[in-house]
Design a protein around this motif. Structure first.
Motif, mmCIF file in Angstrom:
data_model
loop_
_atom_site.group_PDB
_atom_site.id
_atom_site.type_symbol
_atom_site.label_atom_id
_atom_site.label_comp_id
_atom_site.label_asym_id
_atom_site.label_seq_id
_atom_site.Cartn_x
_atom_site.Cartn_y
_atom_site.Cartn_z
ATOM 1 N N ARG A 27 0.797 -1.182 -0.022
ATOM 2 C CA ARG A 27 -0.170 0.066 -0.054
ATOM 3 C C ARG A 27 0.720 1.270 -0.089
ATOM 4 N NH1 ARG A 27 -3.148 0.385 4.324
ATOM 5 N NH2 ARG A 27 -1.864 -1.039 5.733
ATOM 6 N N SER A 31 1.021 3.976 -2.748
ATOM 7 C CA SER A 31 0.768 5.487 -2.580
ATOM 8 C C SER A 31 1.901 6.445 -3.278
ATOM 9 C CB SER A 31 0.534 5.702 -1.268
ATOM 10 O OG SER A 31 -0.736 5.058 -0.756
ATOM 11 N N LEU A 84 5.006 9.452 4.069
ATOM 12 C CA LEU A 84 4.969 7.932 3.254
ATOM 13 C C LEU A 84 5.888 7.117 3.848
ATOM 14 C CD1 LEU A 84 3.381 8.275 -0.128
ATOM 15 C CD2 LEU A 84 2.310 7.881 1.943
ATOM 16 N N GLY A 94 -2.592 7.628 7.107
ATOM 17 C CA GLY A 94 -2.427 7.696 5.736
ATOM 18 C C GLY A 94 -3.567 8.375 4.857
ATOM 19 N N LYS A 95 -4.830 7.891 5.043
ATOM 20 C CA LYS A 95 -5.726 8.604 4.195
ATOM 21 C C LYS A 95 -5.854 10.107 4.581
ATOM 22 C CE LYS A 95 -8.564 4.171 3.846
ATOM 23 N NZ LYS A 95 -9.645 3.728 4.396
ATOM 24 N N THR A 98 -3.243 12.006 3.044
ATOM 25 C CA THR A 98 -3.173 12.084 1.437
ATOM 26 C C THR A 98 -4.567 13.127 1.284
ATOM 27 O OG1 THR A 98 -2.591 9.829 1.105
ATOM 28 C CG2 THR A 98 -3.889 10.615 -0.522
#
Length: 121
Positions: A27, A31, A84, A94-95, A98
């Motif tokens: 993941r 990304s 990251l 992470g979400k 981002t």
């Protein structure tokens, strides 16, 4: 129903945690690849400035737009790529990281559009 037994739900919850842990590297890699591809697209579209002959026609406006692009898109993206690299932070937030990066870059692109191409944001 048999699918809602507590032990089955507990097993599924444990499987989900394990799946997230095992797929973390993939993941993060995905990304990073998306962020780099996004920045390549934005950099490539910067060539439109030269196609429309904007740098020579309004140098001051173009220079300010270039600063907006650099700080709003490139530096934000570099910070995002740096965040990251921390897998623990990526796993937890992470979400959110981002979403913030995309929001800041979206504002920068809209402002850049208004500055250089004389469009309303």
């Amino acid at each position: 129903s048999t699918s809602k037994r507590p032990e089955m739900l507990h097993s599924l919850k444990e499987d989900k945690r394990e799946y997230i842990r095992v797929t973390l590297d993939r993941r993060v890699f995905f990304s990073r690849a998306l962020v780099i591809a996004w920045h390549l697209v934005l950099s490539t579209t910067s060539l439109l400035d030269y196609a429309f002959d904007i740098p020579s026609s309004e140098w001051e406006r173009y220079r300010f737009g270039l600063l907006v692009r650099t700080w709003g898109v490139q530096i934000t993206g570099w910070l995002h790529l740096g965040l990251l690299m921390d897998k623990l932070a990526f796993d937890r937030r992470g979400k959110l990281i981002t979403l913030v990066m995309l929001s800041l870059e979206g504002v920068a692109v809209a402002l850049l559009d208004a500055l250089i191409f004389k469009n309303d944001p």
